[in-house]
Motif scaffolding. Sequence first.
Motif, PDB file in Angstrom:
ATOM      1  N   THR A  68      54.962  40.673  47.761  1.00 56.94           N
ATOM      2  CA  THR A  68      54.271  40.442  46.257  1.00 56.94           C
ATOM      3  C   THR A  68      53.804  41.741  46.040  1.00 56.94           C
ATOM      4  OG1 THR A  68      51.970  40.050  47.309  1.00 56.94           O
ATOM      5  CG2 THR A  68      53.590  38.251  46.770  1.00 56.94           C
ATOM      6  N   ARG A  69      53.460  42.087  44.682  1.00 57.14           N
ATOM      7  CA  ARG A  69      52.901  43.115  44.063  1.00 57.14           C
ATOM      8  C   ARG A  69      51.617  42.738  43.110  1.00 57.14           C
ATOM      9  NH1 ARG A  69      55.487  44.972  47.881  1.00 57.14           N
ATOM     10  NH2 ARG A  69      56.710  46.485  47.750  1.00 57.14           N
ATOM     11  N   GLY A  70      51.338  43.460  42.215  1.00 57.11           N
ATOM     12  CA  GLY A  70      50.542  43.245  41.406  1.00 57.11           C
ATOM     13  C   GLY A  70      49.267  42.298  41.413  1.00 57.11           C
ATOM     14  N   LYS A  71      48.844  41.158  40.509  1.00 57.07           N
ATOM     15  CA  LYS A  71      47.936  40.315  40.698  1.00 57.07           C
ATOM     16  C   LYS A  71      48.091  39.458  41.900  1.00 57.07           C
ATOM     17  CE  LYS A  71      47.002  39.969  35.722  1.00 57.07           C
ATOM     18  NZ  LYS A  71      46.829  38.815  34.632  1.00 57.07           N
ATOM     19  N   GLU A  72      49.346  39.050  42.317  1.00 54.67           N
ATOM     20  CA  GLU A  72      49.480  38.254  43.434  1.00 54.67           C
ATOM     21  C   GLU A  72      49.172  38.883  44.681  1.00 54.67           C
ATOM     22  OE1 GLU A  72      51.202  36.828  40.085  1.00 54.67           O
ATOM     23  OE2 GLU A  72      51.812  38.532  41.048  1.00 54.67           O
ATOM     24  N   LEU A  73      49.393  40.287  44.801  1.00 54.02           N
ATOM     25  CA  LEU A  73      49.097  41.100  46.010  1.00 54.02           C
ATOM     26  C   LEU A  73      47.497  41.266  45.998  1.00 54.02           C
ATOM     27  CD1 LEU A  73      49.425  42.787  48.519  1.00 54.02           C
ATOM     28  CD2 LEU A  73      49.860  44.624  46.925  1.00 54.02           C
ATOM     29  N   GLU A  74      47.007  41.391  44.543  1.00 56.65           N
ATOM     30  CA  GLU A  74      45.551  41.658  44.844  1.00 56.65           C
ATOM     31  C   GLU A  74      44.702  40.310  45.093  1.00 56.65           C
ATOM     32  OE1 GLU A  74      44.458  42.674  40.797  1.00 56.65           O
ATOM     33  OE2 GLU A  74      45.642  44.631  40.963  1.00 56.65           O
ATOM     34  N   HIS A  75      45.169  39.303  44.699  1.00 56.46           N
ATOM     35  CA  HIS A  75      44.414  37.909  44.932  1.00 56.46           C
ATOM     36  C   HIS A  75      44.670  37.748  46.606  1.00 56.46           C
ATOM     37  CE1 HIS A  75      44.098  33.516  43.995  1.00 56.46           C
ATOM     38  NE2 HIS A  75      43.149  33.901  44.526  1.00 56.46           N
ATOM     39  N   TRP A  76      45.739  38.165  47.246  1.00 52.53           N
ATOM     40  CA  TRP A  76      45.892  37.916  48.709  1.00 52.53           C
ATOM     41  C   TRP A  76      44.834  38.900  49.331  1.00 52.53           C
ATOM     42  CZ3 TRP A  76      48.273  34.242  51.487  1.00 52.53           C
ATOM     43  CH2 TRP A  76      48.581  34.616  52.873  1.00 52.53           C
ATOM     44  N   ASN A  77      44.795  40.055  49.110  1.00 55.05           N
ATOM     45  CA  ASN A  77      43.902  41.079  49.648  1.00 55.05           C
ATOM     46  C   ASN A  77      42.505  40.859  49.495  1.00 55.05           C
ATOM     47  OD1 ASN A  77      46.063  42.467  50.685  1.00 55.05           O
ATOM     48  ND2 ASN A  77      46.169  43.979  48.950  1.00 55.05           N
ATOM     49  N   GLU A  78      42.238  40.224  48.334  1.00 51.13           N
ATOM     50  CA  GLU A  78      40.717  39.919  47.863  1.00 51.13           C
ATOM     51  C   GLU A  78      40.265  38.762  48.782  1.00 51.13           C
ATOM     52  OE1 GLU A  78      37.577  38.728  44.375  1.00 51.13           O
ATOM     53  OE2 GLU A  78      39.691  39.140  43.958  1.00 51.13           O
ATOM     54  N   MET A  79      40.900  37.714  49.086  1.00 50.93           N
ATOM     55  CA  MET A  79      40.867  36.743  50.054  1.00 50.93           C
ATOM     56  C   MET A  79      40.633  37.072  51.389  1.00 50.93           C
ATOM     57  SD  MET A  79      43.554  33.776  51.267  1.00 50.93           S
ATOM     58  CE  MET A  79      44.443  35.078  52.268  1.00 50.93           C
ATOM     59  N   ILE A  80      41.394  38.197  52.057  1.00 48.54           N
ATOM     60  CA  ILE A  80      41.197  38.695  53.450  1.00 48.54           C
ATOM     61  C   ILE A  80      39.845  39.359  53.353  1.00 48.54           C
ATOM     62  CG2 ILE A  80      42.116  40.267  54.956  1.00 48.54           C
ATOM     63  CD1 ILE A  80      44.863  39.588  53.846  1.00 48.54           C
ATOM     64  N   SER A  81      39.586  40.176  52.127  1.00 45.19           N
ATOM     65  CA  SER A  81      38.258  40.868  52.355  1.00 45.19           C
ATOM     66  C   SER A  81      37.074  40.244  52.067  1.00 45.19           C
ATOM     67  CB  SER A  81      38.400  41.930  51.165  1.00 45.19           C
ATOM     68  OG  SER A  81      38.324  41.524  49.813  1.00 45.19           O
ATOM     69  N   LYS A  82      37.095  39.011  51.671  1.00 41.51           N
ATOM     70  CA  LYS A  82      36.075  37.975  51.389  1.00 41.51           C
ATOM     71  C   LYS A  82      36.293  36.779  52.311  1.00 41.51           C
ATOM     72  CE  LYS A  82      35.026  39.860  46.781  1.00 41.51           C
ATOM     73  NZ  LYS A  82      35.083  39.513  45.355  1.00 41.51           N
ATOM     74  N   PRO A  83      35.919  36.666  53.668  1.00 40.09           N
ATOM     75  CA  PRO A  83      36.185  35.516  54.463  1.00 40.09           C
ATOM     76  C   PRO A  83      35.213  34.378  54.122  1.00 40.09           C
ATOM     77  CG  PRO A  83      35.331  37.550  55.759  1.00 40.09           C
ATOM     78  CD  PRO A  83      35.709  38.076  54.251  1.00 40.09           C
ATOM     79  N   LYS A  84      35.889  33.397  54.052  1.00 39.51           N
ATOM     80  CA  LYS A  84      35.034  31.988  53.811  1.00 39.51           C
ATOM     81  C   LYS A  84      34.533  32.004  52.323  1.00 39.51           C
ATOM     82  CE  LYS A  84      33.072  32.145  58.721  1.00 39.51           C
ATOM     83  NZ  LYS A  84      33.543  33.248  58.968  1.00 39.51           N
ATOM     84  N   GLU A  85      35.254  32.656  51.722  1.00 44.67           N
ATOM     85  CA  GLU A  85      34.643  32.798  50.136  1.00 44.67           C
ATOM     86  C   GLU A  85      35.910  32.418  49.531  1.00 44.67           C
ATOM     87  OE1 GLU A  85      33.267  35.533  46.612  1.00 44.67           O
ATOM     88  OE2 GLU A  85      32.578  36.107  48.682  1.00 44.67           O
ATOM     89  N   LEU A  86      35.829  31.465  48.344  1.00 42.10           N
ATOM     90  CA  LEU A  86      36.768  30.997  47.488  1.00 42.10           C
ATOM     91  C   LEU A  86      37.115  32.048  46.445  1.00 42.10           C
ATOM     92  CD1 LEU A  86      36.266  27.113  46.878  1.00 42.10           C
ATOM     93  CD2 LEU A  86      38.252  28.124  48.097  1.00 42.10           C
ATOM     94  N   VAL A  87      38.216  32.611  46.186  1.00 46.05           N
ATOM     95  CA  VAL A  87      38.651  33.377  45.319  1.00 46.05           C
ATOM     96  C   VAL A  87      39.408  32.977  44.390  1.00 46.05           C
ATOM     97  CG1 VAL A  87      39.687  35.839  44.851  1.00 46.05           C
ATOM     98  CG2 VAL A  87      38.461  35.225  46.959  1.00 46.05           C
ATOM     99  N   LYS A  88      39.127  32.688  43.063  1.00 47.33           N
ATOM    100  CA  LYS A  88      39.953  32.128  42.069  1.00 47.33           C
ATOM    101  C   LYS A  88      40.414  32.719  41.005  1.00 47.33           C
ATOM    102  CE  LYS A  88      37.459  29.744  39.136  1.00 47.33           C
ATOM    103  NZ  LYS A  88      36.461  28.758  38.488  1.00 47.33           N
ATOM    104  N   ARG A  89      42.017  32.793  40.837  1.00 49.22           N
ATOM    105  CA  ARG A  89      42.474  33.536  39.561  1.00 49.22           C
ATOM    106  C   ARG A  89      43.749  32.559  39.086  1.00 49.22           C
ATOM    107  NH1 ARG A  89      43.482  39.619  41.042  1.00 49.22           N
ATOM    108  NH2 ARG A  89      41.547  40.357  41.618  1.00 49.22           N
ATOM    109  N   TRP A  90      43.922  33.189  37.835  1.00 49.03           N
ATOM    110  CA  TRP A  90      45.087  32.651  37.230  1.00 49.03           C
ATOM    111  C   TRP A  90      46.313  33.378  37.428  1.00 49.03           C
ATOM    112  CZ3 TRP A  90      45.837  28.430  34.050  1.00 49.03           C
ATOM    113  CH2 TRP A  90      44.709  27.771  33.645  1.00 49.03           C
TER     114      TRP A  90
END
Length: 415
Positions: A386-408
Amino acid sequence: EQAVAVAGGIIGGILFCVLLGITAYLLWKRFCRLFSYEKLINPVKTTNANAIFQDQANSEIQLKSTRSRSVPFIIPPTLHGRDWIHLTNEEQVQEDRDPYMTPQSGPRSSFHSLAGAYVVGTINPDLYKFPEDKSETDFPDGNIGRLWFSIEYEQESERLLVSLIKVRKLQPPADSCSPFVKIYLLPDERSYLQSKTKRKTLNPQFDENFVFQVSSKMLLQRTLKFLVYHVDKQKKHHLLGQVIFPLKNEALTEDNKLVIWRDLEKENLEPPSEHGDIQFSLSYNDYLGRLTVVVLRARGLKLQEESPAAGVYVKVSLMNHNKFIKSKKTAALLGTPNPVYNETFSFKADQTELDTASLSLSVLQSNKGEKTHMLGRVVVGPFMYTRGKELEHWNEMISKPKELVKRWHALCHST
């Protein structure tokens, strides 16, 4: 002779004083025994009303020494003629005994008798308190307001009763705020019910009731939507936030009036993409090796016109090196371009697999007797896929373990 008489008198006086002192000491000991705490080994007879209370000074010291104030647990006088027997399963039954015998079991408090009723122990009131309601005090950072409402359903008349209670901690664009609320029953977005406007307050109290007519068969597929607006001096309306509440997971009856609160969310004001958008949350628990996906909602879907009543659902698939691992599906909602799901799915995924794993979310429309139609699809994952918002969402999930990361995310057309 006079000296002997004087000595005899002195010795007699001393003996009399000693005897008097011993007698006073014994009386004092007996008096203290009646008014002091003592552990009863054998049953004793009841005392009269005048010998009821212990020394109150001792009881006050005892109460102050304990961390939490206890309340005496008392057996009423009508049960004096019964004793308590411990059973193997720790239940208790009553057995007839001498009507003047006190219970042997149970600790005794400082008041061993209260108006003929026996104290067999104490109760700590702190253990029976309801948990403190912190819904009006604990607001997370970035909170834009909180809304309270209640719902119940009348089965016979098929009416959904919605009570708008209050809103707290609004964040208006200006200093003054005159809020009101619009209430929708999705998927119908053309009609709504509206509250009164509350003037110049950030914490409006509404206490208004609204009624929606909806059949019991369709009730669990409906979703309540609250839009909170602010009216400025030029009579323009500004949206402050919204609450989306699906009814599918609620047990709605006339005898079960649910009082609920939800934090306001900002509405996505951007126009939908060509094939629609989907909103979901990602979370990864590195300790359990668990990947969690919460499918929240979709909007602007392009449904097939020939089958508007067909069900729309989301299929979530876990992939590794483009190899299918496992998939799960949401419930199918009747054809609406803006379905609300709020469903959670979990997948086992080792932390070492996150660089090669990906998630595919597909929105599908099922037609009875026909082939399922794909409305759109989105893939989130590492840089490999992936690239763009999809990649950012995935990386933010990894950087914030146990925290729900919500996006459109925008859906892409896929056959």
